[in-house]
Enzyme design. Sequence first.
Site, short mmCIF file in Angstrom:
data_model
loop_
_atom_site.label_atom_id
_atom_site.label_comp_id
_atom_site.label_asym_id
_atom_site.label_seq_id
_atom_site.Cartn_x
_atom_site.Cartn_y
_atom_site.Cartn_z
N LYS A 175 0.49 -29.63 13.75
CA LYS A 175 -0.38 -29.38 12.75
C LYS A 175 -0.32 -27.76 12.60
O LYS A 175 -0.43 -27.52 11.13
CB LYS A 175 -1.78 -29.67 13.04
N SER A 186 3.94 -35.77 18.81
CA SER A 186 3.06 -35.05 17.98
C SER A 186 1.97 -34.30 18.41
O SER A 186 1.93 -32.96 17.80
CB SER A 186 2.84 -35.93 16.72
#
Length: 404
Positions: free
Chosen positions: A51, A301
């Site tokens: 992110k 992720s």
Amino acid sequence: MTELVTLADVRDAADALAGIVRRTPLEPSRDPVLDGVHLKCENLQRAGSFKIRGAYMRVSGLSDEERRHGVVAASAGNHAQGVALAASTLGIRSTVFMPEAAPLPKVAATKGYGADVILGGLTVDDALESAHRFADETGATLIHPFDHRDIVAGQGTIALEILDQLPETATIVTSVGGGGLIAGIAAAAKQLKPGIRIVGVQAEGAAAYPTSLAAGRPVKLDKMHTIADGIAVGRPGDVPFAHVASLVDEIVTVTEEDISRALLSLLERNKLVVEPAGATAYAALLNYSVAYDEPCVAVLSGGNIDPLLLMRLIEHGLGASGRFMRASLRCADRPGALATVLRLVGRYGGNIVDVYHQRSDPRLSVGEVSVDLSIETRGSEHATEIVAALRDAGYFVSVEGPSI
């Protein structure tokens, strides 16, 4: 019509992120079932997930006037940390709205990166509504977790790294929530290598994309339930949806059991701590949900997971793989009856870690007791063998979890 992110946009993002983000490792999977699969370890990225790439790209592009008013974001944790870190790096005030049930380590980390954290609502969508109101009231700039071209371009830098680290990559599989990650990866990868296959994975209990793609527009889910809080997004973003509809080859879903097994495999085989949302791509490959050409890259992720949740998921993963089971049975309420049961389990190699002995259940007949056993086994076949032995000995056995 939404303008898609270009390869030039992603390369500009890579330049902006130089010295800010880490070039994360691309490691071959150590699970023999996944020969030909490599792992892009964004769980080892700054702030624990991918992110920071999109967040920094978006925040760094603000004008001086916008910076003076600060930024606001909504997130279950990873985007929150990315925005907080990006803002503090650039000397900008940040406020982050998070769901009430956001994992405590993610809340603490977000505060640690300098953000003011406000808890409220049940989902990321609830937090996002609060963030929109805050932006309207204060003039702060909303840093959306996925629905902005700068966010998509920033996330797309992962694809540049993958194709630099492993140019022959034929398939990239990644988790999908709102869609910013897969949109960026697809935008960059498809322009660099048009024949590459891009596959997205959603948690079965929070899969907004299959319905939305069928409808031809983003559709909001009525409800969601998944351990993968990082991708529990009820409605795809407009910008990512346009990319997914145009560029992504397939979206598949995985169950909670699939995710638990994947987390366990990543821990045991690959020595990697990954959060549930971060493990969905690996889960889809592990349970054969995805047909892929080799070499294949699974994007891990994120790795921000509450240790208490990790403990529960390990146990769940052991159960899903048949290596831990809870069995309930009834036996006679007389001396030696329980010992007979335990000896039988031991004779077949089961390791009993917990026993609960109950006499007062009204469903029991007079002279009966119920016994709940927690048993470690060597796998599904071994668990089945133990249950069969108990049943052959005349006990009625019920097993919690996968049917045996």
